[in-house]
Design an enzyme around this catalytic site. Structure first.
Site: not given
Ligand code: BG6
Length: 474
Positions: A179, A372
């Site tokens: 990211e 993701e």
């Molecule tokens: C992304 C990241 O921003 O979102 C992860 O690459 C992160 O590291 C994921 O965990 C989800 O965000 P959060 O804050 O719910 O963990």
């Protein structure tokens, strides 16, 4: 008309949110180990509060996380049982180079990941490895000020070269920086940057971005030199911006906000700075040092594929008063009345995923990878410890259908899909364990209590069927 037979299905984690063992095996500390829970976390993450030592009054969830450091065999066996053929994970830079710029790497750290990769291969799981996932060794922050310093390029490239050499034949898919656009929103998390009074913050952020872009291109070049079969991707925090109304200035705002993220990928995928960015630097009087050699490096090594995270879309307006109805997100966003929200205010928008895939494919014509996606939710185990997470199944089902549509109806080229936090882990934004994404429940709470026992949720068996049917049975 389905997904190709070699489609990659799996899940994703990051070292700092899963491993724990922050001082084990000669590891050094890094920025993410110093993110406390509570109200200070956001300020530290934004580089507005310097906290480069552990404070006794704070709790640091990364210290133990879900202790994957000791549980990785068990966790990989569970991933294999679900049928994963890919697992996205990250290396901890400071486990391999405890100070970030040591003369020689830490053998114990290198060996730790080698064992993981061998274990994955034993189960026919392809590792997809992020070289830096919100990860800057603390020494490089204290000594050099993090990525705002050009010297970070050399340190990162030496680290990348070390891992390409060491894991040749074990790892083929690499992501250079997780990211990368988060640097603009959370400069301490994305770049180890802590601001001082009087700093020109925009200039510092974009200079740091330039260093990361050059480092990423050099790493891509090295990866290809060391093993021509290596596939290197960039990684965008994705999700498009919608105009709040059809006022043309709101649409213009949405374009501009999309460009804040595309800026990085434009450079990494096309090999040169887009004109709109150069104009922005000029207009805002930002002096970014970009040498002719840097331009040559960027042009020489574009990435092989474009990866991104997708959780939600965002809604923006050119009129500040519209933000009275803001919704929780790292990126400022107005509440979109047409979409439901998660418990954390992230707006659920499966069609937005299909649209994002189309936008990215139109723009770059490179293979895409969704690395993701998932639902952060509160899970409540029943008296037997079982979580019936139908809400998670529902979220994932709709998003999988959306990317299938992008592939089968729109013709987007998609390499694979890794859900975020396939096993519960520490949330990056809040440090909570209670914001869970996994198919596997981990017994640990927000204060660090719990046995760390792993239990399959209802979604575990569901995802197993999805994978076994190559996405046909949702
Ligand atoms: C992304 C990241 O921003 O979102 C992860 O690459 C992160 O590291 C994921 O965990 C989800 O965000 P959060 O804050 O719910 O963990």
């Amino acid at each position: 008309m389905g997904l190709s037979d070699d489609f990659l299905w799996g899940g994703a984690t990051a070292a700092n949110q899963a491993e724990g063992g922050v001082l084990a095996g000669g590891r050094g500390l890094s920025n993410v180990d110093l993110l406390p829970t509570g109200p200070d976390r956001a300020k530290v993450a934004a580089g507005e509060l310097e906290m480069l030592e552990w404070q006794e009054y704070s709790f640091y969830p990364a210290q133990t996380a879900i202790d994957m450091y000791h549980h990785y065999m068990e966790d990989i066996a569970l991933f294999a049982e679900m049928g994963f053929n890919v697992y996205r994970m990250s290396l901890s830079w400071s486990r391999i180079f405890p100070n970030g710029n040591d003369e020689a790497p830490n053998e114990e750290g290198l060996l730790f990941y080698e064992k993981i990769f061998k274990e994955l291969r034993k189960h026919q799981i392809e590792p997809l490895v992020t070289i830096a996932h919100f990860d800057v060794p603390l020494h490089l922050i204290k000594e050099f000020g993090g990525w705002k310093n050009r010297r970070l390029i050399d340190f990162y490239v030496a680290y990348a070269e070390t891992v390409f050499q060491r894991y040749r034949g074990l790892v083929k898919y690499w992501l250079t920086i997780n990211e990368i656009n988060i640097l603009l929103h959370q400069p301490f998390v994305g770049g180890g940057i802590v601001f001082k009074e009087g700093d020109n913050r925009q200039e510092i952020k974009y200079q740091a971005a330039h260093h990361q872009l050059v480092a990423s291109a050099l790493a891509t070049q090295k990866a290809h030199e060391i093993d021509p079969t290596n596939q290197v991707g960039c990684m965008l925090a994705g999700g498009s911006h919608y105009p709040y109304t059809c006022r043309p200035e709101d649409y213009q705002e949405a374009i501009n906000r999309d460009r804040e993220g595309y800026f990085f990928i434009d450079v990494q995928a096309r090999g040169k700075y887009p004109n709109y960015a150069l104009k922005k630097f000029e207009r805002e009087d930002l002096t970014i040092k970009i040498t002719p050699e840097d331009e040559t490096i960027l042009a020489a090594s574009p990435v092989d594929f474009v990866s991104f995270s997708y959780y939600c879309s965002r809604t923006v307006s050119a009129h500040p008063e519209d933000y009275a109805q803001a919704t929780g997100n790292l990126f400022p966003s107005i509440k979109n009345e047409h979409l439901p929200s998660t418990e954390w205010g992230w707006q659920i928008d499966p069609l937005g995923l299909r649209n994002s895939l189309n936008q990215l494919y139109d723009r770059y014509q490179k293979p895409l990878f969704i690395v993701e996606n998932g639902l952060g939710a509160i899970d409540t185990p029943d008296e037997n410890g079982f979580v019936a997470d139908d809400y998670r199944i529902d979220y994932l089902k709709k998003h999988i259908q959306a990317f299938k549509d992008a592939v089968t109806i729109d013709g987007v080229e998609l390499l694979g899909y890794t859900t975020w936090g396939c096993i519960d882990l520490v949330a990056a934004s809040t440090g909570q364990m209670s914001k869970r994404y996994g198919f596997i429940y981990v017994d640990r709470d927000d204060q660090g209590n719990g046995t760390l026992k792993r239990t399959k949720k209802k979604s575990f068996e569901w995802y197993k069927k999805v994978i076994a049917s190559n996405g046909e049975v949702l």
